[in-house]
Design an enzyme around this catalytic site. Structure first.
Site, PDB file in Angstrom:
ATOM      1  N   GLY A  42      32.180 -30.007  10.126  1.00  0.00           N
ATOM      2  CA  GLY A  42      32.289 -28.563   9.951  1.00  0.00           C
ATOM      3  C   GLY A  42      32.471 -28.162   8.498  1.00  0.00           C
ATOM      4  N   ASP A  43      33.342 -28.844   7.784  1.00  0.00           N
ATOM      5  CA  ASP A  43      33.545 -28.563   6.367  1.00  0.00           C
ATOM      6  C   ASP A  43      32.274 -28.811   5.566  1.00  0.00           C
ATOM      7  OD1 ASP A  43      36.314 -27.746   5.985  1.00  0.00           O
ATOM      8  OD2 ASP A  43      36.859 -29.755   6.639  1.00  0.00           O
TER       9      ASP A  43
END
Length: 408
Positions: A179-180
């Site tokens: 996600g990051d």
């Protein structure tokens, strides 16, 4: 084939973003990775960190001889400056950094952003041409705007984790900061889009990009909303297949030498090639409808066929039959792989602490004006003099006062 070498360690040597100035008031992964990707392509990126401890990413992951390895990649190609954002004198330095920059990246909670004068109104007033990328857990305009967020939360909220894993098992996060990382990538894309608009349309000065951690992956799983809207379905976990697949064959299969091979069919023709290789009735399984109906039968036969062969033999036979297949590579396979070597995707960089280290090249490849890796993650505050004195124009006595007060 030798590993390509990186730059000379003094600064960017070119690249399509040469001359773009970026300042990061960001920590850990999503915001800093956005800056790293831009720095790889030639941007001048200043990473602002608190004095003493610095960015907590400096201490993430495994270390060798006391030196954390992940930081060497995540912090590469940037200038590190220290600044205590809570210090009385910090406000003026923040303003001067914003004035200097084309791009401002912030990842604090909403109230903290406002307290430090890094909200859109403040940034736009200081530097009307600046592009502000604000990354947060839930978006700046929501009731959760001041709630903390991390990438794994974003993955879970995006719908991706619900789709990952086997039907009889729990949802599964991928094995890296998915996600990051994707947020950093989409952030860099968005910033570049804003810079293109600013260059082509001078009347549009500045932009505020408000990016929540769940939105990039939510956008990339692009079929889930329309399927639910039009069919009322909620796709679920399907193992190594896909909940929505382009054709009937996709999966990972164990070989006789205990390796894994992935096979993907993107067209009905490629499924027919698989069927023919397996000795099944290609005429009866020649159209998408019959192929999808026989998906389980084809999958079972393919798994049995691959299990009877070592990986290299299985892949060679599949490729000869015009079926897309590959061994599942681990990182030891990757660093020995001839295609990675031919692409120049791994470079050797000289690091002050560890000597020569290898890491990913600056990607993607620009053939006429390539990016480069010219430095590993810098020591904390290594560029205070360069940035504050040479780039921002602070006098020697100002720097001395800032140091003595602990502000930098």
């Amino acid at each position: 084939m030798s590993t390509p070498r990186a730059g000379d360690g003094t600064g960017p040597s070119g690249g399509p973003l040469a001359g773009v100035r970026v300042v990061e008031f960001a920590q850990v992964i999503a915001g800093p990775l956005c800056g790293t990707l831009m720095a790889d392509l030639g941007a001048d990126v200043v990473h602002v960190e608190p004095p003493g401890a610095g960015d907590s990413a400096r201490r993430m992951g495994p270390a060798k001889d006391g030196h954390h390895l992940w930081w060497k990649v995540l912090g590469r190609n940037k200038r590190s400056v220290t600044l205590d954002m809570h210090a009385e004198s910090a406000g003026e330095l923040v303003q001067r950094l914003v004035e200097w920059a084309d791009v401002v990246v912030v990842t604090f909670r909403a109230r903290t952003v406002e307290r430090f004068g890094l909200d859109w109104e403040s940034v736009h007033r200081i530097n009307p041409g600046a592009v502000l990328l604000q990354i947060s857990g839930y978006g700046e305009n929501t009731s959760l705007r001041d709630s903390p967020g991390f990438g794994k939360m974003g993955e879970a909220r995006s719908g991706l984790v619900h789709l990952t894993g086997f039907p009889d098992g729990p949802p599964v996060h991928t094995g890296f900061s998915h996600g990051d990382a994707v947020t950093g990538l989409m952030g860099a894309f968005a910033v570049c889009a804003a810079l293109v608009r600013r260059a082509n349309h001078p009347e549009h000065r500045g932009e505020w990009i408000d990016l929540a951690l769940f939105e990039p992956l939510f956008r990339l799983v692009e079929w889930q909303v329309i399927l639910h809207d039009q069919l009322g379905t909620v796709p679920g976990r399907s193992g190594n297949a896909l909940a929505v697949a382009p054709a009937a064959v996709i999966g990972c299969y164990r070989t006789s030498d205990n390796a894994w091979v992935t096979v993907t069919s993107g067209t009905p023709r490629s499924v027919t090639n698989v069927v023919r290789l397996l000795g099944m009735d290609a005429a009866a399984l020649s159209d998408p409808t019959t192929q999808v109906a026989a998906r389980a039968e084809i999958d079972t036969a393919l798994a049995k066929w691959i299990a009877a062969r070592p990986a290299d033999e299985a892949v060679a036979a599949l490729v000869a039959a015009e079926v897309v297949a590959s061994r599942v590579l681990d990182v030891a396979d990757i660093v020995a792989d001839p295609t990675y070597a031919e692409r120049g995707d791994i470079v050797t960089v000289t690091d002050a602490d560890l000597g020569e280290v290898r890491m990913q090249a600056a990607l993607p490849h620009f053939r006429t004006d390539p990016g480069s890796v010219w430095r590993t993650g810098a020591a904390l505050g290594a560029d205070n003099d360069l940035v504050y004195r040479d780039w921002l124009g602070l006098a020697a006595d100002e720097l001395a006062t800032l140091r003595s007060s602990g502000a930098i």
